[in-house]
Write a protein that holds these residues in place. Structure first.
Motif, PDB file in Angstrom:
ATOM      1  N   VAL A 185       0.835  -1.198   0.000  1.00 14.21           N
ATOM      2  CA  VAL A 185       0.000   0.000   0.000  1.00 14.21           C
ATOM      3  C   VAL A 185       0.870   1.249   0.000  1.00 14.21           C
ATOM      4  CG1 VAL A 185      -1.981  -1.073   1.122  1.00 14.21           C
ATOM      5  CG2 VAL A 185      -0.194  -0.022   2.524  1.00 14.21           C
ATOM      6  N   ARG A 186       0.306   2.314  -0.540  1.00 10.37           N
ATOM      7  CA  ARG A 186       0.964   3.617  -0.528  1.00 10.37           C
ATOM      8  C   ARG A 186       0.326   4.472   0.559  1.00 10.37           C
ATOM      9  NH1 ARG A 186       0.818   7.672  -5.690  1.00 10.37           N
ATOM     10  NH2 ARG A 186      -1.212   8.185  -4.770  1.00 10.37           N
ATOM     11  N   LEU A 187       1.142   5.278   1.236  1.00  7.17           N
ATOM     12  CA  LEU A 187       0.680   6.117   2.343  1.00  7.17           C
ATOM     13  C   LEU A 187       1.044   7.569   2.085  1.00  7.17           C
ATOM     14  CD1 LEU A 187       2.131   3.631   4.888  1.00  7.17           C
ATOM     15  CD2 LEU A 187      -0.293   4.155   4.810  1.00  7.17           C
ATOM     16  N   SER A 188       0.064   8.455   2.266  1.00  6.33           N
ATOM     17  CA  SER A 188       0.328   9.886   2.137  1.00  6.33           C
ATOM     18  C   SER A 188       1.170  10.367   3.310  1.00  6.33           C
ATOM     19  CB  SER A 188      -0.990  10.673   2.101  1.00  6.33           C
ATOM     20  OG  SER A 188      -1.762  10.318   0.992  1.00  6.33           O
ATOM     21  N   GLN A 189       2.129  11.209   3.037  1.00  5.74           N
ATOM     22  CA  GLN A 189       2.996  11.756   4.083  1.00  5.74           C
ATOM     23  C   GLN A 189       2.718  13.248   4.277  1.00  5.74           C
ATOM     24  OE1 GLN A 189       5.421   9.612   5.825  1.00  5.74           O
ATOM     25  NE2 GLN A 189       3.800   8.393   4.869  1.00  5.74           N
ATOM     26  N   ARG A 190       3.185  13.779   5.429  1.00  9.81           N
ATOM     27  CA  ARG A 190       3.038  15.212   5.736  1.00  9.81           C
ATOM     28  C   ARG A 190       1.586  15.647   5.625  1.00  9.81           C
ATOM     29  NH1 ARG A 190       8.255  17.921   2.624  1.00  9.81           N
ATOM     30  NH2 ARG A 190       9.830  16.560   3.525  1.00  9.81           N
ATOM     31  N   HIS A 191       0.708  14.864   6.209  1.00  4.25           N
ATOM     32  CA  HIS A 191      -0.714  15.164   6.145  1.00  4.25           C
ATOM     33  C   HIS A 191      -1.264  15.277   7.550  1.00  4.25           C
ATOM     34  CE1 HIS A 191      -4.711  15.382   4.445  1.00  4.25           C
ATOM     35  NE2 HIS A 191      -4.156  15.410   3.259  1.00  4.25           N
ATOM     36  N   LEU A 217      -4.187  14.227   8.671  1.00  3.73           N
ATOM     37  CA  LEU A 217      -5.266  13.297   8.977  1.00  3.73           C
ATOM     38  C   LEU A 217      -4.771  11.910   9.368  1.00  3.73           C
ATOM     39  CD1 LEU A 217      -7.845  14.320   6.236  1.00  3.73           C
ATOM     40  CD2 LEU A 217      -7.653  15.107   8.583  1.00  3.73           C
ATOM     41  N   TRP A 218      -3.566  11.798   9.824  1.00  3.96           N
ATOM     42  CA  TRP A 218      -3.034  10.545  10.383  1.00  3.96           C
ATOM     43  C   TRP A 218      -3.038   9.392   9.394  1.00  3.96           C
ATOM     44  CZ3 TRP A 218      -7.082  13.033  13.314  1.00  3.96           C
ATOM     45  CH2 TRP A 218      -6.582  13.929  14.268  1.00  3.96           C
ATOM     46  N   ALA A 219      -2.965   9.673   8.117  1.00  2.00           N
ATOM     47  CA  ALA A 219      -2.972   8.614   7.109  1.00  2.00           C
ATOM     48  C   ALA A 219      -1.562   8.271   6.655  1.00  2.00           C
ATOM     49  CB  ALA A 219      -3.806   9.051   5.899  1.00  2.00           C
ATOM     50  N   HIS A 220      -0.561   8.711   7.396  1.00  2.00           N
ATOM     51  CA  HIS A 220       0.818   8.593   6.938  1.00  2.00           C
ATOM     52  C   HIS A 220       1.520   7.330   7.412  1.00  2.00           C
ATOM     53  CE1 HIS A 220       0.911  10.338  10.912  1.00  2.00           C
ATOM     54  NE2 HIS A 220       2.211  10.119  11.008  1.00  2.00           N
ATOM     55  N   LEU A 221       0.871   6.532   8.279  1.00  2.00           N
ATOM     56  CA  LEU A 221       1.484   5.322   8.807  1.00  2.00           C
ATOM     57  C   LEU A 221       0.520   4.143   8.716  1.00  2.00           C
ATOM     58  CD1 LEU A 221       3.135   6.683  12.090  1.00  2.00           C
ATOM     59  CD2 LEU A 221       4.328   5.972  10.009  1.00  2.00           C
ATOM     60  N   PRO A 222       1.061   2.911   8.613  1.00  2.00           N
ATOM     61  CA  PRO A 222       0.217   1.716   8.711  1.00  2.00           C
ATOM     62  C   PRO A 222       0.013   1.397  10.192  1.00  2.00           C
ATOM     63  CG  PRO A 222       2.470   1.066   8.238  1.00  2.00           C
ATOM     64  CD  PRO A 222       2.460   2.576   8.294  1.00  2.00           C
ATOM     65  N   TRP A 223      -0.977   2.001  10.813  1.00  2.00           N
ATOM     66  CA  TRP A 223      -1.154   1.900  12.256  1.00  2.00           C
ATOM     67  C   TRP A 223      -1.376   0.454  12.688  1.00  2.00           C
ATOM     68  CZ3 TRP A 223       0.310   6.097  14.685  1.00  2.00           C
ATOM     69  CH2 TRP A 223       0.221   7.330  14.023  1.00  2.00           C
ATOM     70  N   ASN A 224      -0.897   0.142  13.910  1.00  2.00           N
ATOM     71  CA  ASN A 224      -0.962  -1.230  14.418  1.00  2.00           C
ATOM     72  C   ASN A 224      -2.382  -1.774  14.458  1.00  2.00           C
ATOM     73  OD1 ASN A 224       1.801  -1.444  14.768  1.00  2.00           O
ATOM     74  ND2 ASN A 224       1.756  -0.722  16.878  1.00  2.00           N
ATOM     75  N   ALA A 225      -3.353  -0.911  14.739  1.00  2.00           N
ATOM     76  CA  ALA A 225      -4.742  -1.371  14.794  1.00  2.00           C
ATOM     77  C   ALA A 225      -5.182  -1.960  13.455  1.00  2.00           C
ATOM     78  CB  ALA A 225      -5.667  -0.225  15.201  1.00  2.00           C
ATOM     79  N   GLY A 226      -4.838  -1.302  12.372  1.00  2.00           N
ATOM     80  CA  GLY A 226      -5.210  -1.796  11.051  1.00  2.00           C
ATOM     81  C   GLY A 226      -4.532  -3.107  10.711  1.00  2.00           C
ATOM     82  N   ILE A 227      -3.274  -3.244  11.117  1.00  2.00           N
ATOM     83  CA  ILE A 227      -2.536  -4.488  10.862  1.00  2.00           C
ATOM     84  C   ILE A 227      -3.127  -5.629  11.688  1.00  2.00           C
ATOM     85  CG2 ILE A 227      -0.293  -5.609  11.109  1.00  2.00           C
ATOM     86  CD1 ILE A 227       0.962  -2.837  10.529  1.00  2.00           C
ATOM     87  N   ALA A 228      -3.378  -5.369  12.977  1.00  2.00           N
ATOM     88  CA  ALA A 228      -3.944  -6.405  13.848  1.00  2.00           C
ATOM     89  C   ALA A 228      -5.341  -6.808  13.389  1.00  2.00           C
ATOM     90  CB  ALA A 228      -3.982  -5.907  15.287  1.00  2.00           C
ATOM     91  N   LEU A 229      -6.144  -5.825  12.979  1.00  2.00           N
ATOM     92  CA  LEU A 229      -7.494  -6.118  12.511  1.00  2.00           C
ATOM     93  C   LEU A 229      -7.455  -6.930  11.221  1.00  2.00           C
ATOM     94  CD1 LEU A 229     -10.319  -5.547  13.577  1.00  2.00           C
ATOM     95  CD2 LEU A 229     -10.370  -3.470  12.179  1.00  2.00           C
ATOM     96  N   SER A 230      -6.514  -6.622  10.355  1.00  2.00           N
ATOM     97  CA  SER A 230      -6.367  -7.378   9.109  1.00  2.00           C
ATOM     98  C   SER A 230      -6.002  -8.829   9.399  1.00  2.00           C
ATOM     99  CB  SER A 230      -5.298  -6.722   8.227  1.00  2.00           C
ATOM    100  OG  SER A 230      -5.679  -5.419   7.858  1.00  2.00           O
ATOM    101  N   ASP A 231      -5.087  -9.039  10.333  1.00  2.00           N
ATOM    102  CA  ASP A 231      -4.723 -10.413  10.730  1.00  2.00           C
ATOM    103  C   ASP A 231      -5.953 -11.162  11.245  1.00  2.00           C
ATOM    104  OD1 ASP A 231      -2.094  -9.848  10.101  1.00  2.00           O
ATOM    105  OD2 ASP A 231      -1.429  -9.660  12.185  1.00  2.00           O
ATOM    106  N   TYR A 232      -6.718 -10.506  12.102  1.00  2.00           N
ATOM    107  CA  TYR A 232      -7.899 -11.132  12.694  1.00  2.00           C
ATOM    108  C   TYR A 232      -8.945 -11.443  11.625  1.00  2.00           C
ATOM    109  CZ  TYR A 232     -12.055 -11.755  15.571  1.00  2.00           C
ATOM    110  OH  TYR A 232     -13.192 -12.258  16.147  1.00  2.00           O
TER     111      TYR A 232
END
Length: 203
Positions: free
Chosen positions: A54-60, A62-77
């Motif tokens: 995935v591509r992530l917007s930087q210097r924004h 709206l907190w869209a600049h990182l693959p946050w742990n919640a999204g990774i953990a939820l994807s695993d689940y």
């Protein structure tokens, strides 16, 4: 994975976006980073897709600049435990969209990724939809759409097979509940979009 800025309703209504540190985000400053998500070993569907880039917007702002742990953990689940077969799935504040992509890989009927109506965020959603999964998974099934929490969701329903009768069976909220100032608007969107027997997944 991202959410509307934690500011007053008046600022949100006017779509005035500033960096949380007081700096404006401009097209000249916008950059991208890339993240590769590795699926768990116990995947059920589309097992040949072992990684999702995935591509992530930087210097924004709206907190869209990182693959946050919640999204990774939820994807695993999701990949191991949740039945998406023939379900309509909506993600609010999708950011890069990883949990939604897992839903698509596991047989969701329609998947709608939404984020704050900012041109850069929505363009990046479309980029990831076009580049992160095989076209055989995304074509006529996975969509990116701007949605301001609390507003009418008719444009989202138009992406479903039967817009007049269907709503979303599963709504995804990944790393959003920290944003206390807009809980009421988030819940309004959930209430309007969720089917009678639907489920909201929060992490």
């Amino acid at each position: 994975m991202s959410s509307p800025p934690n500011k007053s309703a008046e600022i949100m209504e006017d779509s005035i976006i500033q960096n949380i540190f007081g700096e404006s985000s401009s097209e000249e400053e916008l950059e991208f980073s890339y993240h590769t998500y590795k699926r768990i070993e116990n995947t059920r569907d589309n097992k040949d897709v072992k990684e999702i880039g995935v591509r992530l917007s930087q210097r924004h702002s709206l907190w869209a600049h990182l693959p946050w742990n919640a999204g990774i953990a939820l994807s695993d689940y999701f990949d191991e435990h949740v039945d998406f077969k023939n379900k309509n799935v909506l993600e609010l504040g999708a950011g890069a969209g990883l949990p939604s992509f897992i839903a698509a890989l596991n047989g969701a009927k329609k998947v709608v990724l939404t984020d704050y109506p900012d041109a850069n965020l929505i363009e990046n959603l479309h980029y990831n939809i076009a580049n992160s999964l095989p076209e055989s998974v995304t074509k006529d099934r996975v969509y990116g759409k701007a949605h301001l929490w609390g507003k009418e969701p008719e444009s989202l329903f138009q992406l479903l097979e039967n817009p007049s009768t269907e709503k979303f069976d599963i709504i995804i909220l990944s790393d959003l509940i920290f944003n206390h100032a807009v809980h009421d608007k988030m819940l309004t969107s959930c209430s309007k979009c969720l089917s009678d027997d639907g489920v909201v997944n929060i992490f």
